[in-house]
Design a protein around this motif. Structure first.
Motif, PDB file in Angstrom:
ATOM      1  N   GLN A 184      42.066  34.734  43.723  1.00 54.05           N
ATOM      2  CA  GLN A 184      42.470  36.117  43.938  1.00 54.05           C
ATOM      3  C   GLN A 184      43.979  36.262  43.770  1.00 54.05           C
ATOM      4  O   GLN A 184      44.725  35.288  43.842  1.00 54.05           O
ATOM      5  N   GLU A 185      44.428  37.506  43.584  1.00 54.18           N
ATOM      6  CA  GLU A 185      45.858  37.759  43.567  1.00 54.18           C
ATOM      7  C   GLU A 185      46.185  38.896  44.527  1.00 54.18           C
ATOM      8  O   GLU A 185      45.412  39.851  44.679  1.00 54.18           O
TER       9      GLU A 185
ATOM     10  N   ALA B 123      48.098  42.223  46.002  1.00 57.72           N
ATOM     11  CA  ALA B 123      48.566  43.465  45.379  1.00 57.72           C
ATOM     12  C   ALA B 123      48.841  44.505  46.450  1.00 57.72           C
ATOM     13  O   ALA B 123      48.373  44.395  47.597  1.00 57.72           O
TER      14      ALA B 123
ATOM     15  N   ASP C 289      48.549  48.687  47.018  1.00 54.43           N
ATOM     16  CA  ASP C 289      47.955  49.931  46.510  1.00 54.43           C
ATOM     17  C   ASP C 289      48.427  51.055  47.421  1.00 54.43           C
ATOM     18  O   ASP C 289      47.964  51.185  48.552  1.00 54.43           O
TER      19      ASP C 289
ATOM     20  N   HIS D 163      46.356  44.214  49.772  1.00 51.57           N
ATOM     21  CA  HIS D 163      44.967  43.775  49.612  1.00 51.57           C
ATOM     22  C   HIS D 163      44.911  42.706  48.530  1.00 51.57           C
ATOM     23  O   HIS D 163      45.900  42.430  47.837  1.00 51.57           O
ATOM     24  N   TYR D 164      43.740  42.086  48.410  1.00 48.90           N
ATOM     25  CA  TYR D 164      43.503  41.106  47.354  1.00 48.90           C
ATOM     26  C   TYR D 164      42.534  41.675  46.333  1.00 48.90           C
ATOM     27  O   TYR D 164      41.624  42.434  46.672  1.00 48.90           O
ATOM     28  N   ARG D 165      42.748  41.278  45.083  1.00 47.81           N
ATOM     29  CA  ARG D 165      41.856  41.675  43.996  1.00 47.81           C
ATOM     30  C   ARG D 165      41.580  40.444  43.138  1.00 47.81           C
ATOM     31  O   ARG D 165      42.325  39.451  43.213  1.00 47.81           O
ATOM     32  N   PRO D 166      40.533  40.486  42.334  1.00 45.15           N
ATOM     33  CA  PRO D 166      40.253  39.335  41.477  1.00 45.15           C
ATOM     34  C   PRO D 166      41.437  39.041  40.566  1.00 45.15           C
ATOM     35  O   PRO D 166      42.059  39.948  39.999  1.00 45.15           O
TER      36      PRO D 166
END
Length: 605
Positions: free
Chosen positions: A388-389, A391, A393, A398-401
């Motif tokens: 995950q990376e 980020a 928003d 939060h984390y996103r793929p």
């Protein structure tokens, strides 16, 4: 416990042999950690007087500390404002305290540890204290945590010896949960290859010191880690591959909103994984044999620093795990080289991060079966969390793929189509002992060098010989009495420009030393960390000018070919000057008790 069946058989076999080899030391270590953990939160064992001293200056946090129901996080900081990588840590304690309160916890600065800059001491006397500073850092962190008032720890450190020293301490206090909190790399400045070009021009007398200074200042120009892939950035990679960072934390620049958000998130996570909650995750459970194998795979896949060969062995020993040089060699043989970051390429770590970075690499290596996913990490169960990376928003963290394809295949390639089929390091062994070579930056045509030896006992003597044109030929430069017992095993990185010039003139050139090179070691084949060292009876101490030496990374050998060397007496240089000046007096006991490079060159482990 054994390696998971879905892991590549070569990695599984190496892991299993490390587990078996370590059993006599790992099991007693875990027993100690379990018993300490059973005592419950540390503060429960302090008297009222003890606690009053610990909380006297804590203001509005006193009530929460006395109640002992809220986690108390100890901050161990390597802050100083001489290290660009550590200067951002000045403001971290207050950020952490504020974040801890927001998470229903408290935080205190438990103590500071020394942090020296190898960039300042390269080629200087102070470099002789560098390796030993790792053990001092471990001890200083031990002092910080000895107050027994902490339910978790946050370690603030980045650079060369600091992270290994802090990991040794974290493993020693392995019953306490912990995270490592980085500060990130400085933004890109003068390209590293241009800096190296000017250095070579200066060494060759083509430009003056004013141009050299201009280039250096344009390269090292602001807060953050140096941007080449040396020991400091290799440390950051390791902390992510071994599960002691939050995912994606390593290479976010200082002073950015995402950097601050990661520090807050690390604090919140530290509070969540204490024994007071339901997600207790002590360091001893994170730093197991599989985690170290994952770290070694990361080191090879990225072409990381040779210093980590020594440091990983010492770090593992603090957790009861026994690593040997053969483990590095065999993992390198099974691991593809996926990255080209200076000095192994033209990109810096910011470019590497933008191309997909560690998250992409971890996903690729897990898919290829080259790393263990079934590990505990500070972020939770499974290394796949690190694909995950992070980020922001609209200001919300939060984390996103993470990326699943490389965004620049000149910097970062998939495991199935790497820059090289094997990793960045090779073990060398022969009648001269055991050493290692960083081969990822060396032209394959130079992996085997056979040439007459030129013997030196100091970097300064090599520089003088170069100046006098005594090395303008095929030569194996041997710099001995540079091991931990002799003078603290300094890095010899200042020799890189000189040797590069000789190589550029068409000569067959290699370096053999019982000292170290830095993670910035370049394109000259260098057999380093040779053990036994000259002062400890190694055959390197019997070499003479003109002896034929073969340095062969292709076949993994390191030999003197001249007959009769073993029958010679050892050289007996005057090393008395190593014992005084610039603080060296204080480290005599370290030189007397240091172990060999093959066991981590340690004093405390």
């Amino acid at each position: 416990m054994s390696a998971a069946s879905h892991v590549d058989p070569r990695i599984a076999a190496i892991t299993d042999r490390i587990i078996e080899r370590s059993r006599p030391t790992r099991e007693p270590y875990l027993d100690r950690m379990r018993k300490l953990a059973e005592d419950g939160p540390r503060r429960a064992h302090l008297t009222c007087g003890n606690q009053a001293h610990a909380y006297a200056a804590m203001g509005d946090d006193k009530g929460a500390l006395v109640a002992a129901r809220a986690p108390n996080i100890g901050i161990v900081t390597a802050y100083n404002d001489m290290l660009s990588a550590h200067q951002p840590f000045e403001t971290y304690p207050q950020k952490i305290k504020d974040a801890a309160r927001g998470a229903g916890a408290t935080a205190q600065v438990a103590g500071g540890v020394p942090a020296m800059c190898d960039g300042v001491t390269q080629g200087q006397v102070g470099m002789e204290l560098s390796l030993f500073s790792r053990d001092v850092i471990a001890m200083a962190a031990g002092v910080a945590l000895s107050h027994n008032t902490f339910d978790a720890a946050l370690y603030l450190g980045v650079c060369d010896k600091i992270v290994p020293g802090l990991v040794i301490a974290a493993a020693t206090f392995g019953y306490i949960p912990a995270l490592f909190v980085p500060a990130g790399p400085m933004v890109s400045g003068l390209p590293n290859d241009e800096k190296a070009r000017v250095r070579n021009q200066f060494a060759n007398g083509e430009v003056g010191r004013d141009k050299l200074m201009e280039a250096e200042m344009a390269s090292y120009h602001g807060p953050g880690t140096c941007t080449f892939y040396g020991t400091a950035n290799s440390n950051q990679m390791l902390m992510e591959f071994m599960g002691l960072h939050l995912p994606g934390a390593s290479f976010v620049n200082p002073g950015t909103p995402l950097r601050d958000a990661l520090t807050v998130a690390a604090t919140e996570r530290a509070a969540a994984i204490t024994a007071l909650g339901n997600a207790y995750t002590p360091v001893c459970d994170i730093l197991d044999e599989k985690a170290f194998v994952n770290g070694l795979v990361g080191l090879m896949a990225t072409g990381g620093s040779t210093n980590l060969v020594i440091h990983l062995i010492a770090m593992a020993r603090a957790a009861g795990i026994i690593l040997e040089c053969s483990d590095f060699n065999d993992i390198s043989a099974a691991t593809p080289l996926m990255a080209r970051v200076y000095p192994n390429g033209l990109a810096d770590v910011n470019h590497f991060h933008a191309a997909g970075g560690l998250g992409y690499m971890i996903g690729q290596l897990l898919d290829a079966g080259l790393m263990h996913d079934d590990v505990k990490t500070a972020a939770g169960d499974g290394l796949s969390l690190y694909t995950q990376e992070p980020a922001l928003d609209n200001g919300a963290f939060h984390y996103r793929p993470g990326p699943t394809t490389t965004l620049n295949d000149k910097i970062l390639r998939p495991a199935a189509d790497p820059f090289a089929k094997t990793g960045g390091l090779a073990e060398l062994s022969g009648n001269l002992g055991i050493g290692v070579m960083k081969v990822s930056a060396v032209d394959p045509e130079r992996h085997c060098i056979e040439a007459p030896a030129a013997i030196f006992h100091s970097q300064e003597a090599v520089k003088e010989a170069f100046k006098n044109k005594e090395l303008d030929r095929d030569v194996v430069v041997v710099v001995r009495f540079q091991g931990p017992k002799a003078n603290g095993m300094p890095e010899l990185h200042s020799l890189t420009p000189l040797l590069s010039i000789l190589q550029g003139r068409g000569h067959r050139v290699a370096l053999v030393t019982d000292g170290r090179m830095s993670g910035a070691s370049g394109k000259v084949p260098s057999a380093i960390h040779v053990a036994p060292e000259a002062l400890d009876g190694g055959l390197i101490g019997k070499l003479q000018d003109g002896d034929m030496i073969r340095v062969d990374a292709t076949n993994g050998t390191l030999d003197v070919l001249t007959e009769g060397v073993e029958a010679r007496p050892h050289a007996t240089p005057d090393l008395s000057a190593n014992s005084h000046g610039v603080g060296r007096e204080l480290f005599e006991i370290f030189r007397q008790t240091a172990g060999p490079a093959t066991t981590g060159a340690g004093v405390v482990v």
